[in-house]
Design a protein around this motif. Sequence first.
Motif, PDB file in Angstrom:
ATOM      1  N   ARG A  22       0.835  -1.209   0.000  1.00 10.49           N
ATOM      2  CA  ARG A  22       0.000   0.000   0.000  1.00 10.49           C
ATOM      3  C   ARG A  22       0.867   1.254   0.000  1.00 10.49           C
ATOM      4  NH1 ARG A  22      -3.131  -2.988   3.600  1.00 10.49           N
ATOM      5  NH2 ARG A  22      -2.393  -1.814   5.397  1.00 10.49           N
ATOM      6  N   LEU A  23       1.938   1.251   0.797  1.00 14.05           N
ATOM      7  CA  LEU A  23       2.845   2.397   0.838  1.00 14.05           C
ATOM      8  C   LEU A  23       3.538   2.600  -0.510  1.00 14.05           C
ATOM      9  CD1 LEU A  23       4.466   1.968   4.376  1.00 14.05           C
ATOM     10  CD2 LEU A  23       2.808   3.712   3.660  1.00 14.05           C
ATOM     11  N   LEU A  24       3.962   1.523  -1.123  1.00 16.67           N
ATOM     12  CA  LEU A  24       4.604   1.610  -2.435  1.00 16.67           C
ATOM     13  C   LEU A  24       3.619   2.123  -3.479  1.00 16.67           C
ATOM     14  CD1 LEU A  24       7.014   1.171  -4.281  1.00 16.67           C
ATOM     15  CD2 LEU A  24       6.298  -1.215  -4.527  1.00 16.67           C
ATOM     16  N   ALA A  25       2.396   1.622  -3.436  1.00 16.27           N
ATOM     17  CA  ALA A  25       1.373   2.081  -4.387  1.00 16.27           C
ATOM     18  C   ALA A  25       1.101   3.576  -4.186  1.00 16.27           C
ATOM     19  CB  ALA A  25       0.088   1.277  -4.216  1.00 16.27           C
ATOM     20  N   ARG A  26       1.061   4.025  -2.943  1.00 21.93           N
ATOM     21  CA  ARG A  26       0.851   5.461  -2.676  1.00 21.93           C
ATOM     22  C   ARG A  26       2.013   6.283  -3.215  1.00 21.93           C
ATOM     23  NH1 ARG A  26      -1.304   9.745  -0.730  1.00 21.93           N
ATOM     24  NH2 ARG A  26      -0.373  11.104   0.834  1.00 21.93           N
ATOM     25  N   ARG A  27       3.232   5.845  -2.981  1.00 14.34           N
ATOM     26  CA  ARG A  27       4.394   6.577  -3.503  1.00 14.34           C
ATOM     27  C   ARG A  27       4.371   6.638  -5.026  1.00 14.34           C
ATOM     28  NH1 ARG A  27       8.347   3.847   0.665  1.00 14.34           N
ATOM     29  NH2 ARG A  27       8.202   5.378   2.339  1.00 14.34           N
ATOM     30  N   LEU A  28       4.011   5.527  -5.656  1.00 18.19           N
ATOM     31  CA  LEU A  28       3.929   5.518  -7.120  1.00 18.19           C
ATOM     32  C   LEU A  28       2.851   6.472  -7.619  1.00 18.19           C
ATOM     33  CD1 LEU A  28       4.408   1.714  -7.863  1.00 18.19           C
ATOM     34  CD2 LEU A  28       6.013   3.581  -8.361  1.00 18.19           C
ATOM     35  N   THR A  29       1.716   6.492  -6.937  1.00 19.34           N
ATOM     36  CA  THR A  29       0.633   7.402  -7.317  1.00 19.34           C
ATOM     37  C   THR A  29       1.068   8.853  -7.137  1.00 19.34           C
ATOM     38  OG1 THR A  29      -1.044   5.769  -6.741  1.00 19.34           O
ATOM     39  CG2 THR A  29      -1.759   8.059  -6.812  1.00 19.34           C
ATOM     40  N   LEU A  30       1.708   9.162  -6.017  1.00 19.39           N
ATOM     41  CA  LEU A  30       2.194  10.523  -5.776  1.00 19.39           C
ATOM     42  C   LEU A  30       3.241  10.931  -6.819  1.00 19.39           C
ATOM     43  CD1 LEU A  30       2.537  10.544  -1.884  1.00 19.39           C
ATOM     44  CD2 LEU A  30       0.975  11.939  -3.254  1.00 19.39           C
ATOM     45  N   THR A  31       4.104  10.002  -7.173  1.00 18.45           N
ATOM     46  CA  THR A  31       5.134  10.297  -8.170  1.00 18.45           C
ATOM     47  C   THR A  31       4.508  10.554  -9.531  1.00 18.45           C
ATOM     48  OG1 THR A  31       6.792   9.061  -6.941  1.00 18.45           O
ATOM     49  CG2 THR A  31       7.211   9.388  -9.298  1.00 18.45           C
ATOM     50  N   HIS A  32       3.531   9.762  -9.885  1.00 14.01           N
ATOM     51  CA  HIS A  32       2.835   9.970 -11.165  1.00 14.01           C
ATOM     52  C   HIS A  32       2.125  11.327 -11.168  1.00 14.01           C
ATOM     53  CE1 HIS A  32       0.737   9.064 -14.857  1.00 14.01           C
ATOM     54  NE2 HIS A  32      -0.407   9.313 -14.265  1.00 14.01           N
ATOM     55  N   LEU A  36       2.834  14.652 -13.622  1.00 12.48           N
ATOM     56  CA  LEU A  36       1.790  15.355 -14.377  1.00 12.48           C
ATOM     57  C   LEU A  36       1.768  16.839 -14.020  1.00 12.48           C
ATOM     58  CD1 LEU A  36      -1.147  12.788 -14.193  1.00 12.48           C
ATOM     59  CD2 LEU A  36       0.215  13.377 -16.213  1.00 12.48           C
ATOM     60  N   HIS A  37       1.867  17.143 -12.736  1.00 12.31           N
ATOM     61  CA  HIS A  37       1.879  18.531 -12.272  1.00 12.31           C
ATOM     62  C   HIS A  37       3.063  19.279 -12.882  1.00 12.31           C
ATOM     63  CE1 HIS A  37       1.381  21.922  -9.513  1.00 12.31           C
ATOM     64  NE2 HIS A  37       2.666  21.827  -9.234  1.00 12.31           N
ATOM     65  N   PHE A  38       4.237  18.643 -12.861  1.00  6.70           N
ATOM     66  CA  PHE A  38       5.424  19.274 -13.411  1.00  6.70           C
ATOM     67  C   PHE A  38       5.285  19.496 -14.923  1.00  6.70           C
ATOM     68  CE2 PHE A  38       9.681  19.210 -15.240  1.00  6.70           C
ATOM     69  CZ  PHE A  38      10.239  20.281 -14.564  1.00  6.70           C
ATOM     70  N   ASP A  39       4.724  18.522 -15.614  1.00  8.44           N
ATOM     71  CA  ASP A  39       4.506  18.679 -17.062  1.00  8.44           C
ATOM     72  C   ASP A  39       3.583  19.859 -17.359  1.00  8.44           C
ATOM     73  OD1 ASP A  39       6.158  16.518 -17.594  1.00  8.44           O
ATOM     74  OD2 ASP A  39       4.500  15.116 -17.953  1.00  8.44           O
ATOM     75  N   LEU A  40       2.528  19.992 -16.582  1.00  6.61           N
ATOM     76  CA  LEU A  40       1.599  21.112 -16.774  1.00  6.61           C
ATOM     77  C   LEU A  40       2.280  22.445 -16.472  1.00  6.61           C
ATOM     78  CD1 LEU A  40      -1.610  19.550 -15.209  1.00  6.61           C
ATOM     79  CD2 LEU A  40      -1.218  20.048 -17.633  1.00  6.61           C
ATOM     80  N   LEU A  41       3.048  22.499 -15.388  1.00  2.00           N
ATOM     81  CA  LEU A  41       3.781  23.723 -15.063  1.00  2.00           C
ATOM     82  C   LEU A  41       4.781  24.070 -16.162  1.00  2.00           C
ATOM     83  CD1 LEU A  41       4.614  23.540 -11.250  1.00  2.00           C
ATOM     84  CD2 LEU A  41       3.113  25.154 -12.413  1.00  2.00           C
ATOM     85  N   SER A  42       5.467  23.078 -16.679  1.00  3.57           N
ATOM     86  CA  SER A  42       6.453  23.311 -17.735  1.00  3.57           C
ATOM     87  C   SER A  42       5.798  23.906 -18.971  1.00  3.57           C
ATOM     88  CB  SER A  42       7.161  22.005 -18.105  1.00  3.57           C
ATOM     89  OG  SER A  42       7.936  21.548 -17.022  1.00  3.57           O
ATOM     90  N   LYS A  43       4.643  23.388 -19.326  1.00  7.28           N
ATOM     91  CA  LYS A  43       3.924  23.935 -20.484  1.00  7.28           C
ATOM     92  C   LYS A  43       3.518  25.388 -20.229  1.00  7.28           C
ATOM     93  CE  LYS A  43       2.255  19.572 -22.223  1.00  7.28           C
ATOM     94  NZ  LYS A  43       1.144  18.740 -22.617  1.00  7.28           N
ATOM     95  N   LEU A  80       8.024  19.378  -1.895  1.00  9.13           N
ATOM     96  CA  LEU A  80       6.810  18.789  -1.316  1.00  9.13           C
ATOM     97  C   LEU A  80       6.703  17.313  -1.694  1.00  9.13           C
ATOM     98  CD1 LEU A  80       4.090  19.017   0.171  1.00  9.13           C
ATOM     99  CD2 LEU A  80       3.100  19.841  -1.983  1.00  9.13           C
ATOM    100  N   HIS A  81       7.003  16.995  -2.934  1.00  8.13           N
ATOM    101  CA  HIS A  81       6.945  15.603  -3.383  1.00  8.13           C
ATOM    102  C   HIS A  81       7.939  14.741  -2.589  1.00  8.13           C
ATOM    103  CE1 HIS A  81       6.600  12.113  -5.928  1.00  8.13           C
ATOM    104  NE2 HIS A  81       7.902  12.140  -6.149  1.00  8.13           N
ATOM    105  N   ALA A  82       9.156  15.233  -2.423  1.00  6.57           N
ATOM    106  CA  ALA A  82      10.160  14.489  -1.654  1.00  6.57           C
ATOM    107  C   ALA A  82       9.700  14.289  -0.217  1.00  6.57           C
ATOM    108  CB  ALA A  82      11.502  15.219  -1.707  1.00  6.57           C
ATOM    109  N   TYR A  83       9.044  15.311   0.340  1.00  8.32           N
ATOM    110  CA  TYR A  83       8.515  15.235   1.709  1.00  8.32           C
ATOM    111  C   TYR A  83       7.404  14.194   1.809  1.00  8.32           C
ATOM    112  CZ  TYR A  83       6.406  17.002   6.069  1.00  8.32           C
ATOM    113  OH  TYR A  83       5.894  17.125   7.337  1.00  8.32           O
ATOM    114  N   ARG A  84       6.483  14.241   0.855  1.00  9.63           N
ATOM    115  CA  ARG A  84       5.347  13.313   0.885  1.00  9.63           C
ATOM    116  C   ARG A  84       5.766  11.862   0.713  1.00  9.63           C
ATOM    117  NH1 ARG A  84       1.176  16.735  -2.891  1.00  9.63           N
ATOM    118  NH2 ARG A  84       0.054  17.760  -1.181  1.00  9.63           N
TER     119      ARG A  84
END
Length: 144
Positions: A22-32, A36-43, A80-84
């Motif tokens: 569950r923890l790994l799945a949460r980290r993967l979801t947060l990373t994904h 996406l957030h970074f891609d949107l900001l970059s655009k 924030l991502h590294a913290y989460r």
Amino acid sequence: AGGVFAGLAIAAGAAGLALQNRLLARRLTLTHQHRLHFDLLSKAIDDPELAAVLDTFEEEVPPVKQRQFLYANALYSNVLHAYRTGSTSESEIGGHLHVICRSPIFREYWEFTRRHRAVLQEGSQEARLGRRVDEIVQNISQLR
């Protein structure tokens, strides 16, 4: 009795594995989501017409400053991502925050987005990290 203990050990091991999954799945979801957030900001950083969509400031922000604020948001979001995800230690997080908070542009971005953070859930990780940044910004401002 040995069979009962063995059964309990197996059950405890299975519960531990389920928690790790569950923890790994949460980290993967947060990373994904972070990607996406970074891609949107970059655009938005690259295209002023898209950046206009993210202009939620109460004051007029010139396009150059808006791009800087978007970049400041990307830097903060990375911390924030590294913290989460726990991928960086608490002391390393503090070090990263001290570095980005030294920038006058970041501090200006932080002030401009104060009202955005005011609606965060009090106990959330983002709210806790935001309060930490508030303290760092306040300390840096007092030194200047």
